[in-house]
Design a protein around this motif. Sequence first.
Motif, short mmCIF file in Angstrom:
data_model
loop_
_atom_site.label_atom_id
_atom_site.label_comp_id
_atom_site.label_asym_id
_atom_site.label_seq_id
_atom_site.Cartn_x
_atom_site.Cartn_y
_atom_site.Cartn_z
N LEU A 4 0.83 -1.20 0.00
CA LEU A 4 0.00 0.00 0.00
C LEU A 4 0.87 1.26 0.00
O LEU A 4 0.55 2.24 -0.69
CB LEU A 4 -0.93 -0.01 1.21
CG LEU A 4 -1.93 1.14 1.30
CD1 LEU A 4 -2.87 1.13 0.11
CD2 LEU A 4 -2.71 1.05 2.59
N LEU A 5 1.97 1.23 0.74
CA LEU A 5 2.89 2.36 0.76
C LEU A 5 3.51 2.58 -0.61
O LEU A 5 3.61 3.72 -1.09
CB LEU A 5 3.97 2.12 1.81
CG LEU A 5 5.03 3.21 1.95
CD1 LEU A 5 4.41 4.48 2.50
CD2 LEU A 5 6.16 2.74 2.84
N VAL A 6 3.92 1.51 -1.27
CA VAL A 6 4.50 1.61 -2.61
C VAL A 6 3.45 2.13 -3.59
O VAL A 6 3.74 2.98 -4.43
CB VAL A 6 5.05 0.25 -3.07
CG1 VAL A 6 5.41 0.26 -4.54
CG2 VAL A 6 6.25 -0.15 -2.23
N PHE A 7 2.22 1.64 -3.47
CA PHE A 7 1.14 2.10 -4.34
C PHE A 7 0.88 3.60 -4.16
O PHE A 7 0.75 4.33 -5.14
CB PHE A 7 -0.14 1.30 -4.06
CG PHE A 7 -1.31 1.72 -4.87
CD1 PHE A 7 -1.36 1.45 -6.22
CD2 PHE A 7 -2.37 2.39 -4.28
CE1 PHE A 7 -2.45 1.85 -6.98
CE2 PHE A 7 -3.46 2.79 -5.02
CZ PHE A 7 -3.50 2.51 -6.37
N CYS A 8 0.83 4.07 -2.93
CA CYS A 8 0.61 5.50 -2.67
C CYS A 8 1.77 6.35 -3.19
O CYS A 8 1.55 7.42 -3.76
CB CYS A 8 0.39 5.75 -1.18
SG CYS A 8 -1.17 5.10 -0.58
N ALA A 9 2.99 5.86 -2.99
CA ALA A 9 4.15 6.59 -3.49
C ALA A 9 4.13 6.63 -5.01
O ALA A 9 4.51 7.64 -5.63
CB ALA A 9 5.44 5.96 -2.98
N LEU A 118 1.23 1.12 -13.20
CA LEU A 118 0.17 1.26 -12.22
C LEU A 118 -0.78 0.06 -12.28
O LEU A 118 -1.31 -0.37 -11.25
CB LEU A 118 -0.60 2.56 -12.45
CG LEU A 118 -1.66 2.94 -11.44
CD1 LEU A 118 -1.02 3.16 -10.07
CD2 LEU A 118 -2.39 4.17 -11.87
N LEU A 119 -0.99 -0.50 -13.47
CA LEU A 119 -1.82 -1.70 -13.59
C LEU A 119 -1.23 -2.85 -12.79
O LEU A 119 -1.96 -3.63 -12.19
CB LEU A 119 -1.97 -2.10 -15.06
CG LEU A 119 -2.82 -1.20 -15.93
CD1 LEU A 119 -2.77 -1.68 -17.37
CD2 LEU A 119 -4.23 -1.13 -15.42
N TYR A 120 0.08 -2.97 -12.81
CA TYR A 120 0.74 -4.03 -12.04
C TYR A 120 0.49 -3.85 -10.55
O TYR A 120 0.21 -4.80 -9.84
CB TYR A 120 2.24 -4.02 -12.33
CG TYR A 120 3.02 -4.95 -11.45
CD1 TYR A 120 2.95 -6.32 -11.61
CD2 TYR A 120 3.84 -4.45 -10.44
CE1 TYR A 120 3.66 -7.18 -10.80
CE2 TYR A 120 4.57 -5.30 -9.63
CZ TYR A 120 4.47 -6.67 -9.81
OH TYR A 120 5.17 -7.50 -9.00
N LEU A 121 0.58 -2.61 -10.08
CA LEU A 121 0.36 -2.35 -8.66
C LEU A 121 -1.10 -2.53 -8.26
O LEU A 121 -1.39 -2.88 -7.12
CB LEU A 121 0.84 -0.95 -8.30
CG LEU A 121 2.36 -0.73 -8.43
CD1 LEU A 121 2.69 0.74 -8.22
CD2 LEU A 121 3.10 -1.60 -7.45
N LEU A 122 -2.01 -2.30 -9.18
CA LEU A 122 -3.44 -2.46 -8.88
C LEU A 122 -3.89 -3.91 -8.87
O LEU A 122 -4.98 -4.20 -8.40
CB LEU A 122 -4.27 -1.67 -9.89
CG LEU A 122 -4.35 -0.17 -9.66
CD1 LEU A 122 -5.08 0.50 -10.81
CD2 LEU A 122 -5.04 0.15 -8.35
#
Length: 155
Positions: A4-9, A118-122
């Motif tokens: 979640l931290l990586v996604f927000c960053a 971003l698709l990978y992180l989602l």
Amino acid sequence: CFHLLVFCAYLLLLLAMGLYCIFRDSGFGAMAHVAGGVALILCWLFALQELLEWRIVVLKKKSLIRGTSQYWGNTWNWLDLPSYMLLTGIILYDFSVDGPSSPNTLVALAVVMLSIKLLYLLQAYTSLVTMVLQVVRDMASFLMLMLIFLMTFAL
């Protein structure tokens, strides 16, 4: 929690890059420098994270060649470092000549590469993204065949 931290960053990186693109073409030089600086710092942190992931894979395999081939075997890694290097090059070039002088096509390419990541992180949060990525994988061979036929009849 770390994901979640990586996604927000990463969202912050996309936001900073978007603001940089808006401000660089609008004549807001100081705001473009701030947004570009934030994007540059986040970009370097993500590049450092990728290099650390590569090192972990190499240490697990206990071989530089096998670890490197496994790291680059992941399709997502083909987008990460090149997009960070392109983004760094664009921002540093614009800062060195004190104005937006890099081509907008390179900036658009960097933003598209970051958006695909971003698709990978989602994927961890929704099955819809996983389904869309599977459809794209399934369509790849069809699109290649269609491109061959299109190029054949176009010539």
